[in-house]
Design an enzyme around this catalytic site. Structure first.
Site, PDB file in Angstrom:
ATOM      1  N   ASN A  20     115.884  54.282 -35.013  1.00  0.00           N
ATOM      2  CA  ASN A  20     116.528  55.224 -35.353  1.00  0.00           C
ATOM      3  C   ASN A  20     115.887  56.479 -36.137  1.00  0.00           C
ATOM      4  OD1 ASN A  20     116.550  53.557 -37.622  1.00  0.00           O
ATOM      5  ND2 ASN A  20     118.723  53.756 -37.977  1.00  0.00           N
ATOM      6  N   GLU A  64     115.076  46.404 -45.849  1.00  0.00           N
ATOM      7  CA  GLU A  64     116.048  47.484 -45.596  1.00  0.00           C
ATOM      8  C   GLU A  64     116.846  47.183 -44.565  1.00  0.00           C
ATOM      9  OE1 GLU A  64     116.448  49.822 -47.973  1.00  0.00           O
ATOM     10  OE2 GLU A  64     114.601  49.769 -48.966  1.00  0.00           O
ATOM     11  N   CYS A  83     121.557  53.445 -40.819  1.00  0.00           N
ATOM     12  CA  CYS A  83     122.112  52.282 -41.509  1.00  0.00           C
ATOM     13  C   CYS A  83     123.277  52.876 -42.694  1.00  0.00           C
ATOM     14  CB  CYS A  83     121.053  51.896 -42.285  1.00  0.00           C
ATOM     15  SG  CYS A  83     119.830  52.865 -43.022  1.00  0.00           S
ATOM     16  N   GLU A 103     113.077  51.982 -51.683  1.00  0.00           N
ATOM     17  CA  GLU A 103     111.944  52.740 -50.777  1.00  0.00           C
ATOM     18  C   GLU A 103     112.181  54.401 -51.498  1.00  0.00           C
ATOM     19  OE1 GLU A 103     112.535  51.853 -46.622  1.00  0.00           O
ATOM     20  OE2 GLU A 103     110.502  50.927 -46.902  1.00  0.00           O
TER      21      GLU A 103
HETATM   22  P1  NAP Z   1     116.063  45.174 -35.227  1.00  0.00           P
HETATM   23  O1  NAP Z   1     116.315  44.819 -33.637  1.00  0.00           O
HETATM   24  O2  NAP Z   1     116.118  44.418 -36.330  1.00  0.00           O
HETATM   25  O3  NAP Z   1     114.423  45.916 -34.823  1.00  0.00           O
HETATM   26  C1  NAP Z   1     113.688  46.519 -36.012  1.00  0.00           C
HETATM   27  C2  NAP Z   1     112.254  46.359 -35.802  1.00  0.00           C
HETATM   28  O4  NAP Z   1     112.039  44.797 -35.800  1.00  0.00           O
HETATM   29  C3  NAP Z   1     111.834  46.710 -34.678  1.00  0.00           C
HETATM   30  O5  NAP Z   1     110.674  47.252 -34.717  1.00  0.00           O
HETATM   31  C4  NAP Z   1     111.643  45.505 -33.598  1.00  0.00           C
HETATM   32  O6  NAP Z   1     111.107  45.378 -32.509  1.00  0.00           O
HETATM   33  C5  NAP Z   1     111.385  44.278 -34.837  1.00  0.00           C
HETATM   34  N1  NAP Z   1     111.796  43.038 -34.329  1.00  0.00           N
HETATM   35  C6  NAP Z   1     112.836  42.741 -33.542  1.00  0.00           C
HETATM   36  N2  NAP Z   1     112.740  41.371 -33.503  1.00  0.00           N
HETATM   37  C7  NAP Z   1     111.801  40.739 -34.291  1.00  0.00           C
HETATM   38  C8  NAP Z   1     111.182  39.643 -34.606  1.00  0.00           C
HETATM   39  N3  NAP Z   1     111.644  38.628 -34.160  1.00  0.00           N
HETATM   40  N4  NAP Z   1     109.924  39.586 -35.358  1.00  0.00           N
HETATM   41  C9  NAP Z   1     109.336  40.711 -35.775  1.00  0.00           C
HETATM   42  N5  NAP Z   1     109.949  42.143 -35.561  1.00  0.00           N
HETATM   43  C10 NAP Z   1     110.929  42.158 -34.818  1.00  0.00           C
HETATM   44  O7  NAP Z   1     116.895  46.672 -35.624  1.00  0.00           O
HETATM   45  P2  NAP Z   1     117.221  47.923 -34.586  1.00  0.00           P
HETATM   46  O8  NAP Z   1     118.487  47.477 -33.635  1.00  0.00           O
HETATM   47  O9  NAP Z   1     115.937  48.366 -33.829  1.00  0.00           O
HETATM   48  O10 NAP Z   1     117.474  48.900 -35.494  1.00  0.00           O
HETATM   49  C11 NAP Z   1     118.754  49.088 -36.181  1.00  0.00           C
HETATM   50  C12 NAP Z   1     119.057  48.319 -37.438  1.00  0.00           C
HETATM   51  O11 NAP Z   1     118.109  48.750 -38.586  1.00  0.00           O
HETATM   52  C13 NAP Z   1     120.591  48.412 -38.167  1.00  0.00           C
HETATM   53  O12 NAP Z   1     121.116  47.363 -38.366  1.00  0.00           O
HETATM   54  C14 NAP Z   1     120.258  49.515 -39.225  1.00  0.00           C
HETATM   55  O13 NAP Z   1     121.166  49.457 -40.022  1.00  0.00           O
HETATM   56  C15 NAP Z   1     119.178  49.018 -39.621  1.00  0.00           C
HETATM   57  N6  NAP Z   1     118.341  50.011 -40.314  1.00  0.00           N
HETATM   58  C16 NAP Z   1     118.440  49.972 -41.659  1.00  0.00           C
HETATM   59  C17 NAP Z   1     117.876  50.885 -42.626  1.00  0.00           C
HETATM   60  C18 NAP Z   1     117.780  50.921 -44.194  1.00  0.00           C
HETATM   61  O14 NAP Z   1     117.144  51.452 -44.729  1.00  0.00           O
HETATM   62  N7  NAP Z   1     118.457  49.723 -44.633  1.00  0.00           N
HETATM   63  C19 NAP Z   1     117.296  52.017 -42.160  1.00  0.00           C
HETATM   64  C20 NAP Z   1     117.330  52.215 -40.650  1.00  0.00           C
HETATM   65  C21 NAP Z   1     117.772  51.184 -39.994  1.00  0.00           C
HETATM   66  P3  NAP Z   1     111.496  45.852 -31.310  1.00  0.00           P
HETATM   67  O15 NAP Z   1     111.706  47.109 -30.974  1.00  0.00           O
HETATM   68  O16 NAP Z   1     110.073  45.314 -30.239  1.00  0.00           O
HETATM   69  O17 NAP Z   1     112.524  44.811 -30.756  1.00  0.00           O
END
Ligand code: NAP
Length: 443
Positions: free
Chosen positions: A116, A215, A249, A423
């Site tokens: 994102n 995060e 997020c 961060e």
């Molecule tokens: P996600 O599915 O958790 O993916 C995030 C990252 O993790 C991607 O690079 C993904 O790779 C990788 N990943 C997925 N499964 C994995 C595994 N089993 N082992 C290692 N890495 C793995 O999250 P998203 O849907 O892309 O992002 C949205 C989420 O991020 C939301 O919940 C949002 O709230 C959160 N977010 C939090 C913050 C914060 O600072 N708190 C900031 C931004 C976003 P792939 O792309 O290959 O699946």
């Protein structure tokens, strides 16, 4: 795009391990200067990097530009922090010894980032890691690898030695990162993404007792009291809800508004969101781009349908746009019932449910009734109430009379199921440093 195998990921860690001693010994001033040059280069190329981001992720060019500049700020901030890593010298209580502490880089780190904010999530981790003297392997999200690769190329151009930053693009995230989590040469994992994947990584990291920063997801409440400046609250709401099309997020997930102003607030917000121009991110004047993919669009449609089934009334929008692409109408929902999934799940889309409350206690309790605790927004003109409610809210961050909290100079992070670690700010670099204590005998 290269699709890394688990062996490629291990090769990236090999490179990070080999480069670690020299980078840790690199003069902090020079580490900072490389980051500073990278900051300047990114700012000079803001338009190219913004276009790249819009093409890979979909957000409007103006938003991509803001993200590129925000991303660069982490490099400027941590270029300044690199030379402020300090220890202490103390006389022991008995007087017969001295206590010395020094901060050392934790060592090779794995940085996993989401789609994102394709550039800012990388600089927010790599900036402090490099300033601290750590080498890194970055695994960007598979939907948005290009911004990270552009960032790594800029670092190289600015003089970063080989092996210090290694990018692994992969379509099988779990299989690729698993061998790294089991490798004792890896010393830290910093992850931004969903709570679900965060939990999984934490459990995998227990084998090697990795240091962690998490995060994770959010479910931000946006509270408007009856004494708030309503114009400011509506503008704050537009920012908190619509920045990044709601795919953040920190996005306001639910609007708790005092019953005396709820109808007016909802009507004004509906007017603002209803007039937003939706379209391709590269089209001039577009304020809301497409969602990242069909899955995300369908999930938002499902959550809205569930709310409408439970009695919610769309004041504007309410459905995907009838045109090719993953567009969803900016949506405001009134009369939202407590029973809807919309209030407990992270929406991650342009949908604003408005719920009314009658007392401060009720608003605070409703805001806290979630497993998440990243950020809350609070609008009131009463300073005592602002501080009272800010202290009572179970979140890592509060936006007080403002709809945006992100700032490279401030500690970003959550509590509860939104994770741990910070961060940005002075806190950001501490995540990449280990304290060493040296006991000195003076007898
Ligand atoms: P996600 O599915 O958790 O993916 C995030 C990252 O993790 C991607 O690079 C993904 O790779 C990788 N990943 C997925 N499964 C994995 C595994 N089993 N082992 C290692 N890495 C793995 O999250 P998203 O849907 O892309 O992002 C949205 C989420 O991020 C939301 O919940 C949002 O709230 C959160 N977010 C939090 C913050 C914060 O600072 N708190 C900031 C931004 C976003 P792939 O792309 O290959 O699946």
């Amino acid at each position: 795009m290269a699709d890394a195998s688990p062996a490629d990921a291990v090769a990236a860690l090999d490179a990070a391990v080999a480069a670690a001693p020299a980078w840790a010994a690199h003069p902090p001033r020079e580490r900072g200067e490389i980051l500073r040059r990278a900051y300047e280069t990114i700012v000079a190329r803001v338009d190219d990097l913004a276009l790249l981001m819009t093409l890979e992720m979909g957000k409007p060019l103006a938003e991509s530009r803001s993200e590129v500049l925000y991303a660069a700020e982490f490099l400027r901030w941590f270029s300044e922090e690199a030379v402020r890593i300090e220890g202490r010298y103390a006389v022991s209580p008995t007087g017969s010894g001295r206590i010395l502490t020094t901060k050392q880089p934790v060592g090779p780190c794995l940085l996993i980032t989401p789609w994102n904010f394709p550039l800012a999530m990388g600089t927010r981790k790599a900036g402090p890691a490099l300033a601290a003297g750590c080498t890194v392997v970055i695994k960007p999200a598979q939907q948005t690898p290009l911004s990270t690769l552009a960032f790594a190329a800029i670092l190289e151009e600015c003089g970063l030695p080989n092996g210090v930053v290694n990018v692994v693009t992969a379509s099988r995230a779990g299989a690729t990162t698993e061998p790294l989590l089991e490798d004792q040469r890896l010393r830290k994992l910093s992850f931004t993404g969903s709570t679900e994947v965060g939990r999984l990584l934490m459990s995998q990291s227990s084998k090697t007792l990795l240091r962690l920063s998490m995060e994770l997801g959010g479910n931000a409440p946006f509270i408007v009291f009856e004494d708030a400046d309503l114009d400011a609250a509506v503008e704050g709401a537009v920012l908190a809800k619509m920045r990044n099309g709601g795919e953040a997020c920190t996005a306001a997930n639910r609007f708790h508004v005092h019953e005396t102003v709820a109808a007016e607030f909802a009507a004004r917000l509906a007017k603002r969101l209803g007039s937003m121009r939706v379209g391709r991110g590269t089209e001039a004047g577009v304020e809301l781009g497409p969602m990242i993919d069909a899955k995300q669009r369908d999930k938002v449609a499902e959550l809205v349908a569930d709310a409408i089934d439970h009695g919610a009334r769309p004041l504007t929008g309410g459905a995907p746009l009838d045109r090719p692409g993953y567009f969803f109408e900016p949506t405001v929902l009134g009369d939202v019932s407590d029973q809807t999934r919309l209030l407990t799940e992270e929406i991650f889309g342009p949908v604003a449910p408005v719920i009314s409350f009658s007392t401060e206690e009720q608003a605070t309790a409703a805001a806290n009734s979630t497993e998440y605790g990243l950020v809350a927004y609070l609008f009131t003109a009463d300073v005592k109430r602002a501080l009272r409610v800010a202290e009572a809210l179970e979140t890592g961050m509060i936006g007080l009379n403002q709809g945006i909290v992100s700032n490279a100079a401030a500690p970003f992070g959550g509590v509860k199921q939104s994770g741990f670690g910070r961060e940005g700010g002075h806190e950001g670099i501490a995540e990449y440093l280990a304290t060493k204590y040296i006991a000195v005998n003076m007898d």
